[in-house]
Every structure is written in structure tokens, then in C-alpha cells.
Design an enzyme around this catalytic site. Structure first.
Site, PDB file in Angstrom:
ATOM      1  CB  VAL A   1     -21.423 -44.668  19.780  1.00 51.19           C
ATOM      2  CG1 VAL A   1     -21.663 -45.861  18.851  1.00 51.19           C
ATOM      3  CG2 VAL A   1     -19.949 -44.307  19.806  1.00 51.19           C
TER       4      VAL A   1
ATOM      5  CD  GLU B   1     -17.550 -40.112  32.091  1.00 53.11           C
ATOM      6  OE1 GLU B   1     -16.407 -39.830  32.495  1.00 53.11           O
ATOM      7  OE2 GLU B   1     -17.787 -41.010  31.268  1.00 53.11           O
TER       8      GLU B   1
ATOM      9  N   GLY C   1     -12.958 -44.306  29.548  1.00 51.94           N
ATOM     10  CA  GLY C   1     -12.731 -45.602  28.925  1.00 51.94           C
ATOM     11  C   GLY C   1     -12.158 -46.649  29.859  1.00 51.94           C
TER      12      GLY C   1
ATOM     13  NE  ARG D   1     -17.280 -38.373  23.155  1.00 58.44           N
ATOM     14  CZ  ARG D   1     -17.958 -39.475  23.415  1.00 58.44           C
ATOM     15  NH1 ARG D   1     -19.047 -39.757  22.716  1.00 58.44           N
ATOM     16  NH2 ARG D   1     -17.591 -40.309  24.362  1.00 58.44           N
TER      17      ARG D   1
ATOM     18  CE  LYS E   1     -13.936 -38.869  33.367  1.00 56.91           C
ATOM     19  NZ  LYS E   1     -13.732 -40.333  33.415  1.00 56.91           N
TER      20      LYS E   1
END
Length: 459
Positions: A295, A288, A164, A292, A116
Site C-alpha cells: 500500500v 516476515e 494482520g 507483492r 513465516k
């Protein structure tokens, strides 16, 4: 075009990739753990291979097992989905070494954005706004104390290699700095094998806003606009929408242009999401990047009409971005509620068998799920069982459509977050777009008070 793709994931995202492959005429291979033997992604893939026992560490996160399945089935490419191995640079590297295309950014770019602090510096050089913070990794509590004095309390320390909410602590005053810094460092080392921390100014009531990007193999990157992801529990998103009620067209254009320039410079390819915090003054600050598919990607698909998963496959195959995204037109407003198998207010997991499963339909309603009646929700994985997405001509219509869809969404046998989402749709603060990452902390006490009043009226 690829002839066969292995999906290194499970659940609704594995099924989502299978759907995209079917539309492109590509054969698919599903991998599954022993707990997922009866899952829909196993049923609808052209081939399926069991790669291990239920625990992710012994199956879905087992790189040798996944690569062996890919080699046995002679696939051309691997789609990692989200979570699991999707941002694992070593997995991407092993795939490419085995002459199997990894559908995502190059390994070195995944590493750059995964660290990061390096990502912060790359964005800073491109004049993308970032939060005031340390210049590089903070090695000790003493160094952290010096940075905190420069930045000004409150500050937050974060794991350089993580996410997370792990390896993260908010420090509000100097006396608590040493203990919290050491705790964050230990947690980061245990969770990610890397105890490096960096420090940023802490925003008390931020909005969480992310921008969707796509890049091709020839250095061209386009930004598809932003999503509002502020409603969260335990640093995990619960509800997302696009566009954000807090972002103006001028801000959207300015940030998009800077992101396109920055990511083109570093050679970013495939799908990615750049995450920002918006402070109380309405200014955005980079935090950040996720290398990918997300969701919540369906809300961007609904407002742009662009299939992001098919785009990923086409871009990985070498198709220029101009052919994948010939034109960007945003229409209306989209919203997504994550239907998790958990207590709707305590957020504790609820594993078990689904006895009844009825999904809503109608104009502007989409459900992404791999669940069905009699399916078993195992205790080993993420609690997400479905994503309910609605689209309307404006935010008000998207909310109304979501409310009626939630009323018609029936899941029995396990607890879900559907009741909570229904209440949120009725909340005036939410309807006005007055949301931030502390929204649930304000809303849940109001919800309990409303429930107590309703109970009193019934008696």
C-alpha cells in the site's frame, strides 16, 4: 511487451495499475463486483467484467471467476495488486497453468515466504538478523513452554501462515501460556486454515521498518531502501515515511546487501517487501516478507523516482533489472497518510455516500485514490479511500507539506482519519521522530486531553 493485462483487484490500486499500463501502451481489463459497478477502475479500464456479488469471497477472491474473465478477454498477464489474491500461491500457479503471466514472484517462492518460519530460516542462513525464537513450528503448549523458558519472557506466538494480527498472542508469564497459545492456534486455524504457530522474543516498543526490493528473472535483486511504518492501529499501518528516521546509512547499506544476496539465492523475482522490527537498542530483526506491492509503495517512488508498478510489469515481461533500475538515487523525504473511511479515533468503519470530495495539490503533493463525490463506500471491503503522499527536501518540509495538504483535503458524507492525521503532524513527539508501534497508545490520550482543554477554553 504484454498487450493486455487483467487487474485482479479494486479501488485505488486497480486504478494505479491502469495508469501504469496506459503509460506503457498496454490495454487493461478490470474485474468488479456488483457493489463496484460505478467504480473508477471500471470506468478507466479498456474492458470490464463483473465477476460476482459484493462479498469478496464470491467475487475478488473467486479464483475460477477471475481466471474465466482473463481467458474470455484473452489477456497476457494478471496483476494482483495488494491484498486479496496477491500472495495466493495457488492463484499464481493456476494463472501460469493457463498460460497467463502472473505479475509477481513464482508460486514456489510465494509459498516459501508465506510460511513465516521457513522464511525466517532462509534469512538466518543468509546472516540476516532475526529475533530469537523457536526453530520451526511449535506443536503444543508444552513445547511452547520449553521454548519460552529458553527465549525469556515476554514472548509472542504468531500464525505461521498468516498476518494482520490474527493468530497472534503476547505471553508475558508462564501461567497464561497455555490459554493464550491455544487461543492463537484456534484463531490461526479459523482464519488461514492452518493452525501452525511459531514463537519469537517480544519487543515492547519496536519500530516497524521494511525494505523494498525488486528482482528480475535472471537472479538479480536490488534493494531500494527502507520505509518507516511504525504508526499503526490494530497491527494495521496508518502512516508511513521514507527514509526511516531510525536507520543510518551504514545500517541501510549492510541490510540491503544481505537481502540482495539472500533473495538472489532463492530466486526471488518482481516486487517484494522485507519487514523488520527495530528493538530499543536500534538493532533490526527480520519478521516476515510480503511477496507483492505494498500500500505504501508511493513513498519509495517519491524518494527514488522509480515507478514500482511499471517496474513490476517490465520485470514480469523479462526486462533485466539493469534496464528497469539503471541507477538508485534517493532524494529528500516522503510521507504517506492513509485516509480511511472510519472514525478517526475509534477506527470503526464508516460506509456511505461521499457528498463532497476535494483533493489537495501543489508541489510535492500526490493523491492516489479511486474515490469521488457521490461515490458510495461499500461496507464489504477495506476502509482505505485515499493515500495522501508528500515529498520534501527533508523530513521537516515533508511534514509541513503534509499538514497543509491535510487542511485542504475535504471529504464529507463519511467519517475519515484526516482529523487524526492533522493532529499527528502537530505532535512534538512525532516531529522529533520518536515513534514506535505503541505511538498511538501514547498519543490518543494526549489528544483527548488537548481536546478537553480546548473545550474548557471555549466555555
Amino acid at each position: 511487451m504484454f498487450k493486455k493485462i487483467l487487474i485482479a483487484n479494486r479501488g485505488e490500486i486497480a486504478l494505479r495499475v491502469i495508469c501504469a499500463c496506459k503509460e506503457l501502451g498496454i490495454k487493461t481489463v478490470a474485474v468488479y463486483s456488483a457493489a463496484d459497478r460505478n467504480s473508477l477502475h471500471v470506468r478507466f479500464a479498456d474492458e470490464a467484467i463483473c465477476i460476482g456479488p459484493p462479498r469478496s469471497s464470491e467475487s475478488y477472491l473467486n479464483i475460477p471467476a477471475v481466471i474465466s474473465a482473463a481467458e474470455i478477454t484473452n489477456v497476457d498477464a494478471i496483476h494482483p495488486g495488494y491484498g486479496l489474491l496477491s500472495e495466493n500461491a495457488n492463484f499464481a500457479e493456476v494463472s501460469e497453468t493457463c498460460h497467463i503471466k502472473f505479475i509477481g514472484p513464482r508460486p514456489e517462492v510465494i509459498r516459501l515466504m508465506g510460511e513465516k518460519e521457513k522464511a525466517r530460516q532462509a534469512m538466518k542462513q543468509a546472516k540476516v538478523p532475526i529475533l530469537p525464537g523457536s526453530e520451526g513450528v511449535v506443536a503444543s503448549a508444552e513445547e511452547a513452554r520449553e521454548w519460552a523458558r529458553q527465549i525469556g519472557y515476554p514472548v509472542i506466538v504468531k500464525a505461521s501462515a498468516g498476518g494482520g494480527g490474527r493468530g497472534m498472542r503476547v505471553i508475558r508469564a508462564e501461567p497464561e501460556l497455555e490459554n493464550l497459545f491455544n487461543a492463537a492456534q484456534s484463531e490461526a486455524a479459523a482464519a488461514f486454515g492452518n493452525g501452525n504457530l511459531y514463537m519469537e522474543k517480544f519487543i515492547e516498543r519496536p519500530r516497524h521498518i521494511e525494505f523494498q526490493v525488486l528482482g528480475d528473472a535472471y537472479g538479480k535483486v536490488v534493494c531500494l531502501g527502507e520505509r518507516e511504518c511504525s504508526i499503526q492501529r490494530r497491527h494495521q499501518k496508518l502512516l508511513e515515511e521514507s527514509p526511516s528516521p531510525g536507520v543510518s546509512e551504514q545500517m541501510r547499506s549492510a541490510i540491503s546487501e544481505k537481502l540482495e544476496d539472500c533473495l538472489s539465492t532463492i530466486g526471488y523475482s518482481n516486487a517484494g517487501t522485507v519487514e523488520f522490527l527495530m528493538d530499543e537498542q536500534g538493532d533490526l530483526h527480520f519478521i516476515e516478507m510480503n511477496t507483492r506491492i505494498q500500500v505504501e509503495h508511493p513513498v519509495t517512488e517519491m524518494v527514488t523516482g522509480i515507478d514500482l508498478v511499471k517496474s513490476q510489469i517490465l520485470l514480469a515481461d523479462g526486462t533485466p533489472i539493469e534496464e528497469v533500475v539503471p541507477k538508485i538515487e534517493r532524494r529528500g523525504h516522503a510521507m504517506e497518510c492513509r485516509i480511511n473511511a472510519e472514525h478517526p479515533e475509534k477506527f470503526t468503519p464508516s460506509a456511505g455516500k461521499i457528498t463532497t470530495f476535494n483533493i489537495p495539490g501543489g508541489l510535492g503533493v500526490r493523491v492516489d485514490t479511486a474515490a469521488y463525490a457521490e461515490a458510495v463506500i461499500p461496507p464489504y471491503y477495506d476502509s482505505l479511500i485515499a493515500k495522501l503522499i508528500t515529498h520534501g527536501k527533508d523530513r521537516e518540509e515533508a511534514i509541513r507539506r503534509m499538514h497543509r495538504a491535510l487542511e485542504m483535503f475535504i471529504v464529507e458524507g463519511v467519517l475519515t482519519t484526516i482529523p487524526l492525521h492533522r493532529r499527528i503532524m502537530e505532535d512534538e513527539e512525532f516531529k522529533m521522530g520518536d515513534i514506535d508501534t505503541k505511538y498511538l497508545e501514547r498519543f490518543l490520550p494526549r489528544l483527548r486531553e488537548m481536546r478537553a482543554q480546548e473545550a474548557a477554553l471555549q466555555t
